[in-house]
Scaffold this motif. Structure first.
Motif, PDB file in Angstrom:
ATOM      1  N   VAL A   1     -29.987 -19.509   6.171  1.00  0.00           N
ATOM      2  CA  VAL A   1     -29.065 -20.184   7.008  1.00  0.00           C
ATOM      3  C   VAL A   1     -27.650 -20.161   6.172  1.00  0.00           C
ATOM      4  N   ASP A   2     -26.688 -19.908   7.127  1.00  0.00           N
ATOM      5  CA  ASP A   2     -25.229 -19.959   6.442  1.00  0.00           C
ATOM      6  C   ASP A   2     -24.918 -21.398   5.998  1.00  0.00           C
ATOM      7  N   ASP A   3     -24.140 -21.399   4.988  1.00  0.00           N
ATOM      8  CA  ASP A   3     -23.675 -22.645   4.397  1.00  0.00           C
ATOM      9  C   ASP A   3     -22.863 -23.152   5.512  1.00  0.00           C
ATOM     10  N   GLN A   4     -22.813 -24.520   5.729  1.00  0.00           N
ATOM     11  CA  GLN A   4     -21.735 -25.057   6.651  1.00  0.00           C
ATOM     12  C   GLN A   4     -21.417 -26.524   6.080  1.00  0.00           C
ATOM     13  N   VAL A   5     -20.204 -27.078   6.420  1.00  0.00           N
ATOM     14  CA  VAL A   5     -19.743 -28.116   6.070  1.00  0.00           C
ATOM     15  C   VAL A   5     -19.760 -29.221   7.492  1.00  0.00           C
ATOM     16  N   PHE A   6     -20.137 -30.390   7.362  1.00  0.00           N
ATOM     17  CA  PHE A   6     -20.040 -31.329   8.413  1.00  0.00           C
ATOM     18  C   PHE A   6     -18.850 -31.852   8.417  1.00  0.00           C
ATOM     19  N   GLU A   7     -18.551 -32.150   9.920  1.00  0.00           N
ATOM     20  CA  GLU A   7     -17.142 -32.450  10.424  1.00  0.00           C
ATOM     21  C   GLU A   7     -17.056 -33.419  11.312  1.00  0.00           C
ATOM     22  N   VAL A   8     -16.163 -34.480  11.195  1.00  0.00           N
ATOM     23  CA  VAL A   8     -16.009 -35.577  12.376  1.00  0.00           C
ATOM     24  C   VAL A   8     -16.194 -34.821  13.602  1.00  0.00           C
ATOM     25  N   ASN A   9     -16.859 -35.910  14.615  1.00  0.00           N
ATOM     26  CA  ASN A   9     -16.898 -35.422  15.726  1.00  0.00           C
ATOM     27  C   ASN A   9     -18.019 -34.344  16.383  1.00  0.00           C
ATOM     28  N   GLU A  10     -18.958 -34.204  15.353  1.00  0.00           N
ATOM     29  CA  GLU A  10     -20.074 -33.338  15.721  1.00  0.00           C
ATOM     30  C   GLU A  10     -21.209 -34.274  15.768  1.00  0.00           C
ATOM     31  N   THR A  11     -22.299 -33.749  16.556  1.00  0.00           N
ATOM     32  CA  THR A  11     -23.620 -34.388  16.961  1.00  0.00           C
ATOM     33  C   THR A  11     -24.539 -33.363  16.477  1.00  0.00           C
ATOM     34  N   TYR A  12     -25.565 -33.880  16.013  1.00  0.00           N
ATOM     35  CA  TYR A  12     -26.706 -33.066  15.262  1.00  0.00           C
ATOM     36  C   TYR A  12     -27.885 -33.800  15.555  1.00  0.00           C
ATOM     37  N   SER A  13     -28.916 -32.899  16.307  1.00  0.00           N
ATOM     38  CA  SER A  13     -30.373 -33.215  16.359  1.00  0.00           C
ATOM     39  C   SER A  13     -31.035 -32.948  14.940  1.00  0.00           C
ATOM     40  N   VAL A  14     -31.805 -34.245  14.447  1.00  0.00           N
ATOM     41  CA  VAL A  14     -32.093 -34.201  13.191  1.00  0.00           C
ATOM     42  C   VAL A  14     -33.726 -34.137  13.228  1.00  0.00           C
ATOM     43  N   ASP A  15     -34.411 -33.165  12.593  1.00  0.00           N
ATOM     44  CA  ASP A  15     -35.876 -32.926  12.717  1.00  0.00           C
ATOM     45  C   ASP A  15     -36.422 -32.840  11.380  1.00  0.00           C
ATOM     46  N   ILE A  16     -37.284 -33.976  11.301  1.00  0.00           N
ATOM     47  CA  ILE A  16     -38.115 -34.107  10.191  1.00  0.00           C
ATOM     48  C   ILE A  16     -39.725 -33.888  10.542  1.00  0.00           C
ATOM     49  N   ALA A  17     -40.197 -32.859   9.948  1.00  0.00           N
ATOM     50  CA  ALA A  17     -41.545 -32.519  10.281  1.00  0.00           C
ATOM     51  C   ALA A  17     -42.285 -32.305   8.672  1.00  0.00           C
ATOM     52  N   ILE A  18     -43.326 -33.137   8.598  1.00  0.00           N
ATOM     53  CA  ILE A  18     -44.047 -33.237   7.190  1.00  0.00           C
ATOM     54  C   ILE A  18     -45.456 -32.960   7.364  1.00  0.00           C
ATOM     55  N   SER A  19     -46.241 -32.469   6.301  1.00  0.00           N
ATOM     56  CA  SER A  19     -47.631 -32.367   6.395  1.00  0.00           C
ATOM     57  C   SER A  19     -48.348 -32.585   5.163  1.00  0.00           C
ATOM     58  N   THR A  20     -49.662 -32.891   5.267  1.00  0.00           N
ATOM     59  CA  THR A  20     -50.219 -33.158   4.000  1.00  0.00           C
ATOM     60  C   THR A  20     -50.967 -31.590   3.795  1.00  0.00           C
ATOM     61  N   GLY A  21     -50.869 -30.683   4.706  1.00  0.00           N
ATOM     62  CA  GLY A  21     -51.432 -29.336   4.473  1.00  0.00           C
ATOM     63  C   GLY A  21     -50.103 -28.640   3.783  1.00  0.00           C
ATOM     64  N   GLU A  22     -50.304 -27.254   4.149  1.00  0.00           N
ATOM     65  CA  GLU A  22     -49.424 -26.266   3.385  1.00  0.00           C
ATOM     66  C   GLU A  22     -47.961 -26.190   3.869  1.00  0.00           C
ATOM     67  N   GLY A  23     -47.603 -26.801   5.172  1.00  0.00           N
ATOM     68  CA  GLY A  23     -46.272 -27.005   5.475  1.00  0.00           C
ATOM     69  C   GLY A  23     -45.990 -25.593   6.234  1.00  0.00           C
ATOM     70  N   LYS A  24     -47.058 -25.019   6.893  1.00  0.00           N
ATOM     71  CA  LYS A  24     -46.647 -23.654   7.463  1.00  0.00           C
ATOM     72  C   LYS A  24     -47.234 -23.506   8.943  1.00  0.00           C
ATOM     73  N   PRO A  25     -46.728 -24.338   9.801  1.00  0.00           N
ATOM     74  CA  PRO A  25     -47.338 -24.412  11.013  1.00  0.00           C
ATOM     75  C   PRO A  25     -47.052 -23.078  11.955  1.00  0.00           C
ATOM     76  N   ARG A  26     -48.122 -22.589  12.526  1.00  0.00           N
ATOM     77  CA  ARG A  26     -48.160 -21.525  13.293  1.00  0.00           C
ATOM     78  C   ARG A  26     -48.488 -21.455  14.786  1.00  0.00           C
ATOM     79  N   PRO A  27     -48.472 -20.906  15.615  1.00  0.00           N
ATOM     80  CA  PRO A  27     -48.902 -20.798  17.005  1.00  0.00           C
ATOM     81  C   PRO A  27     -50.351 -20.424  17.028  1.00  0.00           C
ATOM     82  N   GLN A  28     -50.758 -20.872  18.214  1.00  0.00           N
ATOM     83  CA  GLN A  28     -52.348 -20.410  18.206  1.00  0.00           C
ATOM     84  C   GLN A  28     -52.387 -19.991  19.457  1.00  0.00           C
ATOM     85  N   GLU A  29     -53.588 -19.630  20.027  1.00  0.00           N
ATOM     86  CA  GLU A  29     -53.926 -18.983  21.341  1.00  0.00           C
ATOM     87  C   GLU A  29     -53.518 -19.629  22.718  1.00  0.00           C
TER      88      GLU A  29
END
Length: 377
Positions: free
Chosen positions: A208-236
């Motif tokens: 991803v491109d380097d970005q600088v945070f600025e005033v008046n921006e809104t972010y959705s912050v996504d924290i996903a953690i696993s005891t496994g490999e940390g490589k979630p994949r789609p299934q059938e």
């Protein structure tokens, strides 16, 4: 034109955040032993509809203010990380004691979006006196610290790379894996996945491109953690959550496909939706195949780690305000860190971030101070 002054925008974000939190609270209460995942998802979407219908009822320039869900309610169990939102026609899946449940949903008011995700355990009632320990306690504690670190680091002048590096340190300290492929997005009006992003985990396959945070921006912050490999994949499993690709067009052949696209263009022209929300679910199920094939809609497949892995998912919305970064969804009302325990000692670097002030202290102007002291200016 509708008013999009900063104060109005901030108010709409906060109102959407309040509703998202209220719906999350209700959905958590529904997650009991024997409850149907499908019924809980329908409950969440219904409550979002009823709560948003009760505010901003006054028309602006003769037009009703658009509002409703910005992301359909998803209930993902155990090794499933996200995007599980069964259709009405699917066989019911019932919650069992000990299931690790990830709740994910979003609300918008006039296109201003607030999202939230939360992880809980069915039938568990941890407390400060009897906290959850072991691998589950450790990963829940890691998720909390990661969420706090991200909130502290998203401030004007900092970069997305700094957030990614700080989160990597948390995962290393707790001996867990951040999930690859997960992005936190800047959000704008009617845009849930803006171009400025934060990579949760450094990955050679995803740059991803380097970005600088600025005033008046809104972010959705996504924290996903696993005891496994940390490589979630789609299934059938069938994908049920999609989003219109606004820049694509194609003359669809099938009647069912045209039906679905008309429904989407009318009701969900820019934000994610579930096929469950369509008036004719059977037609929608048939029609979505051609729409996906010609890239008229983006898919949100359910993602899975390996059976037996513990996977957590927390998501929250932050506003970068002149006064500091404000978290408007999730937070302490849903998660008490004293209810989870870990044998890990947090490193100095992370502790320094956690100790950072979140809000700027207001300075009293000399004029106000003088007036307060009774002197004439």
């Amino acid at each position: 034109r509708r008013s999009t002054r900063a104060s109005d925008v901030c108010t709409k974000y906060r109102e959407a955040g309040k509703i998202a939190n209220k719906v999350l609270e209700g959905v958590i209460q529904q997650c009991t032993v024997g409850a149907s995942v499908k019924d809980i998802c329908e409950f969440g979407d219904t409550v979002i509809g009823s709560l948003t219908a009760g505010i901003y009822q006054k028309k602006v320039n003769g037009q009703a203010i658009d509002k409703g869900f910005a992301f359909p309610t998803c209930i993902s169990l155990n090794e499933c990380l996200c995007h599980n939102s069964p259709l009405s026609s699917d066989a019911p899946t019932l919650l069992a004691e000990g299931d690790v449940v990830k709740i994910d949903l979003g609300v918008h008011i006039d296109g201003f979006i607030a999202v939230v995700a939360h992880t809980m355990v069915v039938g568990a009632t941890p407390s400060a006196e009897t906290p959850t320990d072991g691998p589950l306690g450790n990963i829940m504690k890691a998720s909390h610290i990661a969420s706090e670190v991200a909130t502290k680091m998203i401030r004007p002048g900092n970069t997305n790379q700094q957030v990614t590096s700080a989160l990597a340190k948390v995962a290393e300290t707790f001996g867990v894996n951040l999930c690859a492929g997960v992005l936190s997005h800047q959000m704008k009006r009617y845009v849930i996945d803006g171009n400025k992003v934060i990579l949760l985990k450094e990955d050679q396959d995803q740059k991803v491109d380097d970005q600088v945070f600025e005033v008046n921006e809104t972010y959705s912050v996504d924290i996903a953690i696993s005891t496994g490999e940390g490589k979630p994949r789609p299934q059938e499993h069938r994908t049920t959550v999609f989003k219109r690709a606004v820049d694509k067009s194609y003359r669809l052949k099938m009647k069912a496909s045209r039906y679905l696209l008309t429904q989407v263009n009318t009701n969900f022209p820019t934000l994610p939706f579930t096929l469950r929300a369509m008036e004719d679910e059977k037609q929608a199920r048939m029609g979505v195949v051609e729409c996906v094939k010609h890239e008229l809609v983006h898919s949100y497949p359910a993602l899975y780690e390996r059976p037996g892995d513990i996977v957590t998912h927390f998501k929250f919305t932050v506003l970068i305000l002149p006064s500091g970064t404000a978290r408007i969804t999730g937070g302490s009302e849903f998660f008490n860190p004293a209810h989870y325990t870990s044998e890990v000692t947090i490193d100095e670097e992370t502790n320094a971030i956690l100790a950072m002030a979140g809000k700027k202290k207001k300075k009293r102007s000399k004029k106000k101070k003088a007036a307060g002291d009774g002197d004439d200016e």
